[in-house]
Design a protein around this motif. Structure first.
Motif, PDB file in Angstrom:
ATOM      1  N   ILE A 151     -33.675  -5.861  45.187  1.00 30.16           N
ATOM      2  CA  ILE A 151     -33.030  -5.524  43.912  1.00 30.16           C
ATOM      3  C   ILE A 151     -33.197  -6.666  42.911  1.00 30.16           C
ATOM      4  O   ILE A 151     -33.529  -6.441  41.735  1.00 30.16           O
ATOM      5  CB  ILE A 151     -31.545  -5.190  44.150  1.00 30.16           C
ATOM      6  CG1 ILE A 151     -31.422  -3.836  44.866  1.00 30.16           C
ATOM      7  CG2 ILE A 151     -30.774  -5.173  42.832  1.00 30.16           C
ATOM      8  CD1 ILE A 151     -30.027  -3.522  45.359  1.00 30.16           C
ATOM      9  N   GLY A 198     -36.741  -6.555  41.696  1.00 28.54           N
ATOM     10  CA  GLY A 198     -36.983  -5.405  40.828  1.00 28.54           C
ATOM     11  C   GLY A 198     -36.397  -5.586  39.443  1.00 28.54           C
ATOM     12  O   GLY A 198     -37.026  -5.241  38.436  1.00 28.54           O
ATOM     13  N   LEU A 199     -35.196  -6.143  39.380  1.00 24.58           N
ATOM     14  CA  LEU A 199     -34.538  -6.340  38.088  1.00 24.58           C
ATOM     15  C   LEU A 199     -35.170  -7.471  37.279  1.00 24.58           C
ATOM     16  O   LEU A 199     -34.950  -7.565  36.065  1.00 24.58           O
ATOM     17  CB  LEU A 199     -33.051  -6.619  38.302  1.00 24.58           C
ATOM     18  CG  LEU A 199     -32.227  -5.457  38.855  1.00 24.58           C
ATOM     19  CD1 LEU A 199     -30.810  -5.907  39.172  1.00 24.58           C
ATOM     20  CD2 LEU A 199     -32.204  -4.284  37.871  1.00 24.58           C
ATOM     21  N   LEU A 230     -38.890  -3.941  32.504  1.00 20.06           N
ATOM     22  CA  LEU A 230     -38.476  -2.573  32.801  1.00 20.06           C
ATOM     23  C   LEU A 230     -38.151  -1.814  31.522  1.00 20.06           C
ATOM     24  O   LEU A 230     -37.535  -2.357  30.603  1.00 20.06           O
ATOM     25  CB  LEU A 230     -37.232  -2.569  33.703  1.00 20.06           C
ATOM     26  CG  LEU A 230     -37.353  -3.218  35.090  1.00 20.06           C
ATOM     27  CD1 LEU A 230     -35.975  -3.342  35.721  1.00 20.06           C
ATOM     28  CD2 LEU A 230     -38.279  -2.403  35.988  1.00 20.06           C
ATOM     29  N   GLU A 284     -36.021   2.970  33.626  1.00 22.44           N
ATOM     30  CA  GLU A 284     -36.239   2.302  34.908  1.00 22.44           C
ATOM     31  C   GLU A 284     -35.031   1.443  35.284  1.00 22.44           C
ATOM     32  O   GLU A 284     -34.656   1.362  36.461  1.00 22.44           O
ATOM     33  CB  GLU A 284     -37.502   1.447  34.835  1.00 22.44           C
ATOM     34  CG  GLU A 284     -38.780   2.254  34.690  1.00 22.44           C
ATOM     35  CD  GLU A 284     -39.999   1.382  34.464  1.00 22.44           C
ATOM     36  OE1 GLU A 284     -41.048   1.667  35.077  1.00 22.44           O
ATOM     37  OE2 GLU A 284     -39.906   0.410  33.670  1.00 22.44           O
ATOM     38  N   TRP A 339     -32.677   1.614  38.709  1.00 22.70           N
ATOM     39  CA  TRP A 339     -32.274   0.447  39.495  1.00 22.70           C
ATOM     40  C   TRP A 339     -30.755   0.319  39.541  1.00 22.70           C
ATOM     41  O   TRP A 339     -30.180  -0.074  40.568  1.00 22.70           O
ATOM     42  CB  TRP A 339     -32.889  -0.827  38.912  1.00 22.70           C
ATOM     43  CG  TRP A 339     -34.273  -1.101  39.404  1.00 22.70           C
ATOM     44  CD1 TRP A 339     -35.441  -0.989  38.712  1.00 22.70           C
ATOM     45  CD2 TRP A 339     -34.641  -1.539  40.718  1.00 22.70           C
ATOM     46  NE1 TRP A 339     -36.512  -1.319  39.508  1.00 22.70           N
ATOM     47  CE2 TRP A 339     -36.051  -1.669  40.741  1.00 22.70           C
ATOM     48  CE3 TRP A 339     -33.925  -1.836  41.870  1.00 22.70           C
ATOM     49  CZ2 TRP A 339     -36.747  -2.081  41.879  1.00 22.70           C
ATOM     50  CZ3 TRP A 339     -34.617  -2.249  43.009  1.00 22.70           C
ATOM     51  CH2 TRP A 339     -36.007  -2.365  42.994  1.00 22.70           C
ATOM     52  N   CYS A 340     -30.097   0.646  38.449  1.00 20.40           N
ATOM     53  CA  CYS A 340     -28.637   0.580  38.399  1.00 20.40           C
ATOM     54  C   CYS A 340     -28.026   1.531  39.421  1.00 20.40           C
ATOM     55  O   CYS A 340     -27.122   1.156  40.182  1.00 20.40           O
ATOM     56  CB  CYS A 340     -28.155   0.920  36.990  1.00 20.40           C
ATOM     57  SG  CYS A 340     -26.360   0.842  36.782  1.00 20.40           S
ATOM     58  N   HIS A 354     -29.458   2.810  42.106  1.00 24.15           N
ATOM     59  CA  HIS A 354     -29.792   2.345  43.451  1.00 24.15           C
ATOM     60  C   HIS A 354     -28.916   1.162  43.859  1.00 24.15           C
ATOM     61  O   HIS A 354     -28.410   1.105  44.993  1.00 24.15           O
ATOM     62  CB  HIS A 354     -31.268   1.957  43.511  1.00 24.15           C
ATOM     63  CG  HIS A 354     -31.674   1.307  44.790  1.00 24.15           C
ATOM     64  ND1 HIS A 354     -31.721   1.988  45.991  1.00 24.15           N
ATOM     65  CD2 HIS A 354     -32.024   0.019  45.068  1.00 24.15           C
ATOM     66  CE1 HIS A 354     -32.090   1.158  46.950  1.00 24.15           C
ATOM     67  NE2 HIS A 354     -32.282  -0.037  46.423  1.00 24.15           N
ATOM     68  N   THR A 355     -28.724   0.228  42.944  1.00 24.37           N
ATOM     69  CA  THR A 355     -27.917  -0.960  43.238  1.00 24.37           C
ATOM     70  C   THR A 355     -26.474  -0.577  43.548  1.00 24.37           C
ATOM     71  O   THR A 355     -25.887  -1.050  44.533  1.00 24.37           O
ATOM     72  CB  THR A 355     -27.954  -1.923  42.039  1.00 24.37           C
ATOM     73  OG1 THR A 355     -29.306  -2.315  41.789  1.00 24.37           O
ATOM     74  CG2 THR A 355     -27.097  -3.150  42.299  1.00 24.37           C
ATOM     75  N   VAL A 366     -30.233  -4.380  31.733  1.00 25.32           N
ATOM     76  CA  VAL A 366     -30.569  -5.060  32.978  1.00 25.32           C
ATOM     77  C   VAL A 366     -29.612  -6.215  33.258  1.00 25.32           C
ATOM     78  O   VAL A 366     -29.276  -6.491  34.425  1.00 25.32           O
ATOM     79  CB  VAL A 366     -32.036  -5.547  32.952  1.00 25.32           C
ATOM     80  CG1 VAL A 366     -32.230  -6.663  31.946  1.00 25.32           C
ATOM     81  CG2 VAL A 366     -32.492  -5.972  34.336  1.00 25.32           C
TER      82      VAL A 366
END
Length: 288
Positions: free
Chosen positions: A171, A174-175, A179, A183, A187-188, A190-191, A246
């Motif tokens: 994570i 990825g962040l 992005l 995207e 990620w938010c 998923h996190t 992000v």
């Protein structure tokens, strides 16, 4: 649209977790997408496929148009070497399905080797557990009848907790990438899900229940970890209403990471001191 409230998996009188997915629960807005997903897989590698499954909210009849993901699991034939099976078609297939069916926010197709489902019988099999209790077979022969029944046990939470530090590292990486806003929102989501499901794993044995729904994960985690209620409620808000900032997502990770990893290591010291990715069943039975 608002997500429906989560629900606990049913547990029978013998303590076994029942499958919460059903073909009868498949909602009509998603039916054409499911059919096209099966075609997309079988057109590419039909000779390599043993069976195809749906898992997640679509399989459970709890999907929300425009918000939910489609999760497809392709189990490869036992005789196939998974390293030799073509996979380069998957990203394009996912993008094509999403473009044709915006009823979902993301399409994910995973190819699983047969041996990942039928592992050492002395070990808890996370793929086997997912197929048995979370999924419906939509093509091929259903392997569920060949899999064992499962009770609430440390093997379930171990999947989230043993790999938590690695998942948080992914994570972070990825962040840190450039992005687009959509995207960042992925990620938010998923996190937040990672945090809430790991936190639920810390208290699952005491609660004696099973769920993957983030609202219930949050509720039970707060019940067992009330001192972290503010962090968990923020994670739930981000799971339900992902942000495109992000920095905000990174700040959530920074708030939670320290105590969550410490708690996970305490849990692992108790239930899985060797940090095995697949917890041995005999170890689980001795500790219950």
């Amino acid at each position: 649209m608002i997500r429906p409230p989560g629900r606990l998996w049913r547990i029978d009188h013998s303590g076994y977790i029942l499958n919460d997915a059903s073909i009868d629960a498949l909602q009509s807005p998603f039916a054409a997408l499911v059919q096209d997903a099966v075609v997309a897989c079988t057109q590419q590698i039909s000779d390599d496929i043993d069976s195809i499954y749906l898992t997640g909210s679509v399989a459970r009849g709890m999907a929300v148009p425009g918000l939910s993901d489609l999760n497809v699991i392709v189990v490869l034939h036992a005789a196939r070497d998974p390293d030799l099976v073509m996979r380069d078609w998957v990203p394009a297939a996912e993008e094509t399905l999403l473009a044709a069916h915006p009823v979902v926010s993301e399409v994910q197709i995973d190819l699983w080797p047969y041996y990942s489902v039928f592992t050492d019988p002395a070990c808890f099999s996370t793929p086997g557990f997912i197929l048995k209790t979370h999924s419906i077979c939509v093509w091929g022969v259903d392997l569920g009848s060949q899999l064992p029944d499962y009770k609430v046990s440390p093997g379930i939470a171990n999947d989230d907790l043993a790999r938590l530090e690695d998942e948080l590292a992914v994570i972070h990486e990825g962040l840190a990438e450039p992005l687009a806003e959509h995207e960042v929102r992925l990620w938010c989501t998923h996190t937040a899900r990672t945090i809430l499901r790991a936190a639920f794993g810390l208290v699952q044995m005491q609660a004696g229940v099973h769920t993957r729904d983030v609202d219930l994960c949050c509720e039970y985690a707060i019940g067992g970890l009330p001192e972290h209620a503010d962090d968990l409620q923020l994670a739930l808000r981000y799971a339900d209403q992902p942000v495109g900032d992000v920095t905000a997502v990174q700040q959530l990770v920074e708030r939670v990471e320290g105590w969550l990893v410490d708690r996970a290591n305490d849990w692992l010291d108790q239930y899985n001191p060797d940090r095995d990715p697949d917890l041995r069943v005999d170890d689980v039975e001795e500790r219950e």
